[in-house]
Design a protein around this motif. Sequence first.
Motif, PDB file in Angstrom:
ATOM      1  N   ALA A  80       0.832  -1.205   0.000  1.00  0.00           N
ATOM      2  CA  ALA A  80       0.000   0.000   0.000  1.00  0.00           C
ATOM      3  C   ALA A  80       0.866   1.254   0.000  1.00  0.00           C
ATOM      4  N   GLU A  81       1.927   1.233   0.786  1.00  0.00           N
ATOM      5  CA  GLU A  81       2.813   2.391   0.843  1.00  0.00           C
ATOM      6  C   GLU A  81       3.493   2.627  -0.501  1.00  0.00           C
ATOM      7  N   GLN A  82       3.895   1.554  -1.166  1.00  0.00           N
ATOM      8  CA  GLN A  82       4.486   1.721  -2.499  1.00  0.00           C
ATOM      9  C   GLN A  82       3.432   2.203  -3.496  1.00  0.00           C
ATOM     10  N   GLY A  83       2.217   1.678  -3.365  1.00  0.00           N
ATOM     11  CA  GLY A  83       1.140   2.115  -4.242  1.00  0.00           C
ATOM     12  C   GLY A  83       0.862   3.598  -4.102  1.00  0.00           C
ATOM     13  N   ALA A  84       0.904   4.101  -2.855  1.00  0.00           N
ATOM     14  CA  ALA A  84       0.703   5.539  -2.638  1.00  0.00           C
ATOM     15  C   ALA A  84       1.813   6.348  -3.292  1.00  0.00           C
ATOM     16  N   LEU A  85       3.050   5.905  -3.125  1.00  0.00           N
ATOM     17  CA  LEU A  85       4.176   6.598  -3.769  1.00  0.00           C
ATOM     18  C   LEU A  85       4.049   6.581  -5.286  1.00  0.00           C
ATOM     19  N   ASP A  86       3.534   5.489  -5.801  1.00  0.00           N
ATOM     20  CA  ASP A  86       3.413   5.343  -7.259  1.00  0.00           C
ATOM     21  C   ASP A  86       2.343   6.252  -7.870  1.00  0.00           C
ATOM     22  N   THR A  87       1.545   6.925  -7.027  1.00  0.00           N
ATOM     23  CA  THR A  87       0.556   7.860  -7.579  1.00  0.00           C
ATOM     24  C   THR A  87       1.192   9.192  -7.974  1.00  0.00           C
ATOM     25  N   VAL A  88       2.409   9.457  -7.522  1.00  0.00           N
ATOM     26  CA  VAL A  88       3.028  10.766  -7.783  1.00  0.00           C
ATOM     27  C   VAL A  88       3.082  11.096  -9.272  1.00  0.00           C
ATOM     28  N   PRO A  89       3.552  10.196 -10.146  1.00  0.00           N
ATOM     29  CA  PRO A  89       3.646  10.553 -11.565  1.00  0.00           C
ATOM     30  C   PRO A  89       2.337  10.427 -12.348  1.00  0.00           C
ATOM     31  N   LEU A  90       1.279   9.981 -11.683  1.00  0.00           N
ATOM     32  CA  LEU A  90       0.017   9.762 -12.384  1.00  0.00           C
ATOM     33  C   LEU A  90      -0.766  11.058 -12.565  1.00  0.00           C
ATOM     34  N   GLN A  91      -1.549  11.106 -13.642  1.00  0.00           N
ATOM     35  CA  GLN A  91      -2.521  12.182 -13.808  1.00  0.00           C
ATOM     36  C   GLN A  91      -3.863  11.699 -13.286  1.00  0.00           C
ATOM     37  N   ALA A  92      -4.464  12.499 -12.418  1.00  0.00           N
ATOM     38  CA  ALA A  92      -5.730  12.100 -11.797  1.00  0.00           C
ATOM     39  C   ALA A  92      -6.838  12.018 -12.832  1.00  0.00           C
ATOM     40  N   ARG A  93      -7.624  10.941 -12.727  1.00  0.00           N
ATOM     41  CA  ARG A  93      -8.744  10.763 -13.644  1.00  0.00           C
ATOM     42  C   ARG A  93     -10.084  10.663 -12.913  1.00  0.00           C
ATOM     43  N   LYS A  94     -10.044  10.766 -11.589  1.00  0.00           N
ATOM     44  CA  LYS A  94     -11.272  10.724 -10.797  1.00  0.00           C
ATOM     45  C   LYS A  94     -11.190  11.789  -9.709  1.00  0.00           C
ATOM     46  N   GLY A  95     -12.334  12.230  -9.233  1.00  0.00           N
ATOM     47  CA  GLY A  95     -12.384  13.159  -8.123  1.00  0.00           C
ATOM     48  C   GLY A  95     -11.980  14.573  -8.508  1.00  0.00           C
ATOM     49  N   ARG A  96     -11.903  15.436  -7.489  1.00  0.00           N
ATOM     50  CA  ARG A  96     -11.587  16.840  -7.725  1.00  0.00           C
ATOM     51  C   ARG A  96     -10.226  17.013  -8.364  1.00  0.00           C
ATOM     52  N   ALA A  97      -9.271  16.154  -8.031  1.00  0.00           N
ATOM     53  CA  ALA A  97      -7.935  16.274  -8.608  1.00  0.00           C
ATOM     54  C   ALA A  97      -7.966  16.149 -10.125  1.00  0.00           C
ATOM     55  N   SER A  98      -8.951  15.430 -10.659  1.00  0.00           N
ATOM     56  CA  SER A  98      -9.016  15.250 -12.118  1.00  0.00           C
ATOM     57  C   SER A  98      -9.264  16.564 -12.840  1.00  0.00           C
TER      58      SER A  98
END
Length: 215
Positions: free
Chosen positions: A160-178
């Motif tokens: 889970a901790e690695q998964g959270a770190l792996d969100t850094v380079p992603l572009q948000a596609r859901k929620g307000r961040a999108s």
Amino acid sequence: MDFDTTLAEGWVRAIAAAVEEEQQRLTELDSAIGDGDHGSNLQRGFAAVQAALDGLDPAGPGAVLTRTGTTLISKVGGASGPLYGKAFRALGAALPGPAGPAEFAEALAAGLRAVQDLGKAEPGDKTIVDAWTPAVAAFRAAAQAGADLPEAAGAAAAAAEQGALDTVPLQARKGRASYLGPRSVGHQDPGATSTALLFRALAEVTAPDGTQGVS
């Protein structure tokens, strides 16, 4: 070791303690790509959960988790309350009694399905799902390999901790961040981060010397 009523309450109280400690960090992450209220919302929600558990005489671990989910839905605004609330209610429904690693893995999978059913997110969308998905996979793989509950929980927390770190380079596609489009790239998702706290709390409270979260 089975996941029983005592561990269920210990886990929830350990999450509350982690959220309290990390509230400012969660708020800062959410301020970058969201409303800036993720930390305060979760802190308020889990404070209410602890109050709801005080004096509760649950029939099993599922009753603890169901009460947790119901309280989060009623007390937490934004997306996090319904998402975590539905997840905990699904966990509760899947765990009427003490459960070994294999049964608990399937309960975690039920929690993930509840999150996805409500939020319609997939891995890679920069959400809670990006931490919960690898955590479930790691827990299930460890359980299938014969790991006990603490070992499986530790594997899930690391994933889970690695998964959270792996969100850094992603572009948000859901929620307000999108709404930010490419500007969401370069920021760690706050929901995935709080999910990592949830799984780390599970690893701590199930550890052989774990006393975190137990009141």
